[in-house]
Scaffold this motif. Sequence first.
Motif, PDB file in Angstrom:
ATOM      1  N   ASN A 173       0.837  -1.210   0.000  1.00 58.98           N
ATOM      2  CA  ASN A 173       0.000   0.000   0.000  1.00 58.98           C
ATOM      3  C   ASN A 173       0.867   1.254   0.000  1.00 58.98           C
ATOM      4  OD1 ASN A 173      -2.506  -1.132  -0.071  1.00 58.98           O
ATOM      5  ND2 ASN A 173      -2.856  -1.046   2.138  1.00 58.98           N
ATOM      6  N   ALA A 174       1.889   1.257   0.864  1.00 57.24           N
ATOM      7  CA  ALA A 174       2.754   2.433   0.973  1.00 57.24           C
ATOM      8  C   ALA A 174       3.372   2.753  -0.389  1.00 57.24           C
ATOM      9  CB  ALA A 174       3.829   2.191   2.019  1.00 57.24           C
ATOM     10  N   ILE A 175       3.841   1.709  -1.064  1.00 56.57           N
ATOM     11  CA  ILE A 175       4.461   1.936  -2.373  1.00 56.57           C
ATOM     12  C   ILE A 175       3.409   2.434  -3.363  1.00 56.57           C
ATOM     13  CG2 ILE A 175       5.632   0.846  -4.313  1.00 56.57           C
ATOM     14  CD1 ILE A 175       6.844  -1.152  -2.327  1.00 56.57           C
ATOM     15  N   LEU A 231       0.361   9.995  -0.384  1.00 57.58           N
ATOM     16  CA  LEU A 231      -0.851  10.818  -0.486  1.00 57.58           C
ATOM     17  C   LEU A 231      -1.455  11.197   0.860  1.00 57.58           C
ATOM     18  CD1 LEU A 231      -2.893   8.928  -3.261  1.00 57.58           C
ATOM     19  CD2 LEU A 231      -1.456  10.951  -3.515  1.00 57.58           C
ATOM     20  N   GLY A 232      -1.312  10.309   1.809  1.00 59.55           N
ATOM     21  CA  GLY A 232      -1.973  10.546   3.103  1.00 59.55           C
ATOM     22  C   GLY A 232      -3.460  10.204   2.997  1.00 59.55           C
ATOM     23  N   ILE A 233      -4.095  10.141   4.164  1.00 56.89           N
ATOM     24  CA  ILE A 233      -5.502   9.694   4.174  1.00 56.89           C
ATOM     25  C   ILE A 233      -6.361  10.688   4.937  1.00 56.89           C
ATOM     26  CG2 ILE A 233      -7.060   7.823   4.906  1.00 56.89           C
ATOM     27  CD1 ILE A 233      -4.419   6.058   4.821  1.00 56.89           C
ATOM     28  N   GLY A 279      -7.437  -5.654   1.961  1.00 56.62           N
ATOM     29  CA  GLY A 279      -6.119  -5.869   2.568  1.00 56.62           C
ATOM     30  C   GLY A 279      -6.049  -5.492   4.034  1.00 56.62           C
ATOM     31  N   LEU A 280      -6.472  -4.259   4.379  1.00 58.99           N
ATOM     32  CA  LEU A 280      -6.335  -3.789   5.763  1.00 58.99           C
ATOM     33  C   LEU A 280      -7.268  -4.549   6.709  1.00 58.99           C
ATOM     34  CD1 LEU A 280      -5.938   0.058   5.285  1.00 58.99           C
ATOM     35  CD2 LEU A 280      -4.171  -1.615   5.863  1.00 58.99           C
ATOM     36  N   ALA A 281      -8.460  -4.939   6.194  1.00 60.17           N
ATOM     37  CA  ALA A 281      -9.383  -5.712   7.034  1.00 60.17           C
ATOM     38  C   ALA A 281      -8.740  -7.045   7.406  1.00 60.17           C
ATOM     39  CB  ALA A 281     -10.694  -5.943   6.294  1.00 60.17           C
ATOM     40  N   GLY A 304       1.566  12.072   4.059  1.00 59.16           N
ATOM     41  CA  GLY A 304       1.972  10.678   4.219  1.00 59.16           C
ATOM     42  C   GLY A 304       1.253   9.990   5.364  1.00 59.16           C
ATOM     43  N   SER A 305       1.521   8.709   5.484  1.00 57.30           N
ATOM     44  CA  SER A 305       0.825   7.910   6.499  1.00 57.30           C
ATOM     45  C   SER A 305       1.810   7.036   7.254  1.00 57.30           C
ATOM     46  CB  SER A 305      -0.190   6.974   5.851  1.00 57.30           C
ATOM     47  OG  SER A 305      -0.876   7.614   4.811  1.00 57.30           O
ATOM     48  N   THR A 306       1.455   6.732   8.512  1.00 51.80           N
ATOM     49  CA  THR A 306       2.226   5.753   9.271  1.00 51.80           C
ATOM     50  C   THR A 306       1.258   4.715   9.816  1.00 51.80           C
ATOM     51  OG1 THR A 306       3.766   7.454   9.906  1.00 51.80           O
ATOM     52  CG2 THR A 306       3.853   5.416  11.158  1.00 51.80           C
TER      53      THR A 306
END
Length: 685
Positions: free
Chosen positions: A433-435, A468-470, A499-501, A523-525
Amino acid sequence: MPIEVSAIEGESGASLRAIADTIVDGVLLIDSAGKVLLFNSACEKLFGCKAVEVIDRDAESLIVEAQRPRFRELIALQREGKAPEAGDSDWLLAGQRQDGSQFPMEYSVGEFQLGEQAVLVVVVRDITDRARMEQELRDSEAQHRAIIESAVDGVVIIDALGSIRLFNPACETMFGFSAQEVLGKNVKILMPSPDYDQHDGYLRHYRDTGERRIIGSGRTVVGRRRDGATFPLELSICETEQGGTKVFVGFVRDMSERKAYEEALQRQVEDLEMARASLEDQGMEMVLLAEELAAAKEQADAANAAKSSFLAAMSHEIRTPMTGIIGMTRLLLDDKLTEDQRDQAQTVMDCATTLLSLLNDILDLSKIEAGHFELDRQPFDLKTLLESTQRLWAGRMDEKGLEFRVISEGDIPQRLVGDAPRLRQVLFNLISNAIKFTDSGYIEVTLSHDEPDDGTVALHVAVRDTGLGIDAAVQERLFEKFVQADRTITGTYGGTGLGLAICRNIVEMMDGTIGLESKLGEGSTFTFTVHLARLSKSAMIVEAAEDETAEGEDEAGAAVDARILLAEDNLVNQSLIRSLLQRLGYEIEIANNGKEAVEALRGGAFDLVLMDSQMPEMDGVTATKEVRKLEGPAGSVPIIALTANAMVGDRERYLEAGMNDYVPKPIEPELLDAAIRRCLRAKAA
Ligand code: ADP
């Protein structure tokens, strides 16, 4: 005028005295000067003294001192012929006895001529008893009046014709009439129709027949107030006499409040009854609902089971051709190709890989929903896991010009026990996802750990990107299935929102949590924690010994010269696996189903069997059981299951049937080679 004492001293006087002495009442004669001329024996008793002591003395000495002027007045009036009537209470006098005591005295006074004298004759009577009785009567009347006046209940007395004689204050309050307004009036004014019209009739009927209706018994009737309002009242009547005539005493009590209270109580009882009935209905509904729910659950369970087996069947069906596509493309890519051909083959490979990952996600989801998602517990090496992850993504990062950093903080235990493939899956998903959502910058995986009291190793992982960030609004829901931050970008980036579920499910099964921090445009962490077990010291020693042998054998691995039997019905897979194995340097023979495989083993010597699970004539599990019945080395030949059936429990089922290992389809050449080497090594040992 002087008193002619002789008048009563002579013979006629003696007979006068004799007559007077026979009279029960006291009789005394008084001359015009107020002196006592005669004092009969009844008087002696009354006044407690002898006639001789009184005769010729002032008669007023027989009266208490305070009343003597009044006595004189009385005498004067008598002389004028205006004497009051006997017994007139205004003129009552008290007699004075010689011993000092007094007594109430009734008297009558008369005058007659005795010779030439006008003499007063006074007849005296002691009315102590009567006065006492009268007083007692008055007291008792006062008492009764006080009781009636202060009674809480209304008291009304009527005569035989219905005329009101008494109306106490409680009645005044109750009916709003003053006593003055109603005294003498017909009691029916206190009643509404029809009693108003019929009451006289009731009384008449009673007078005529003596037949009682309500006398002596209490009952609730309707009263009428002065303003016309009606109200319930409890009435009891008794009959008595007053002054020789018949009267009726009615006791009344206003029942408005009590009735209102009773009505409220009744309403409450009714409400409660209704509530109870409705609860009962609800209870019934609940029972019906529960039954429906149970039926629906049964249906849903059946549907779920059908869905799971459908998914398993579908996944098998899809994986089989996928094995062909991916395997063949991989072989193609190993060949010499023009640049265009390579691009095209690579695109086929990418699409097939995406399709496979989608297939895996759907399969995982079906397992989660069916409650069949289970974790394995195997020893693994964290370092190896990270390195393979890093290796896996290195090319993709380079392509996108992203920097990839992996940071391990502190002395993290490397040898752990848990489900490494599932842990890899979570990492894979987050990094992928990050990529996917980062076009420039870096992706950083940070690992740290702590060791809580429960003896586990809590591994904390953060996957940080500069993409992108969310949007904060969707962050919370992102771990639900089929949720994507922005559906408009799905077209660009693809994905299913599963995927995340699945990640959350895996992490939670590892007693952990997953979360994220993100800012649109920055961005996201994604962070998660999983609890793993540390590999015990003894297990590590065994492992180290195994590793040494493995390494030794592996070195000679390239030179392995083994004859392998492939039991596989699908022609594409036959050709694919044949090419693969030949490239790895093995000799291979093919059986088209389980039955042929058992026959082949009976006839010839093989070092190992690769056994597909679903085949016509005889499936892999049955064939394995048959093989294990064979005599000699054929019966113990290592068997590796090749299967697209990736449902939970498959592995156990295969091992139970007597298979030695398991390689999923689509086949990864490295995995297959590793499994073959493992089995051959074990056999040699
Ligand atoms: P998929 O990626 O298949 O759509 P996921 O459940 O893995 O499903 O992700 C759900 C959604 O979360 C993605 O569609 C995307 O909108 C958002 N998302 C996940 N990871 C990131 C990330 N690192 N940066 C931005 N958005 C992300």
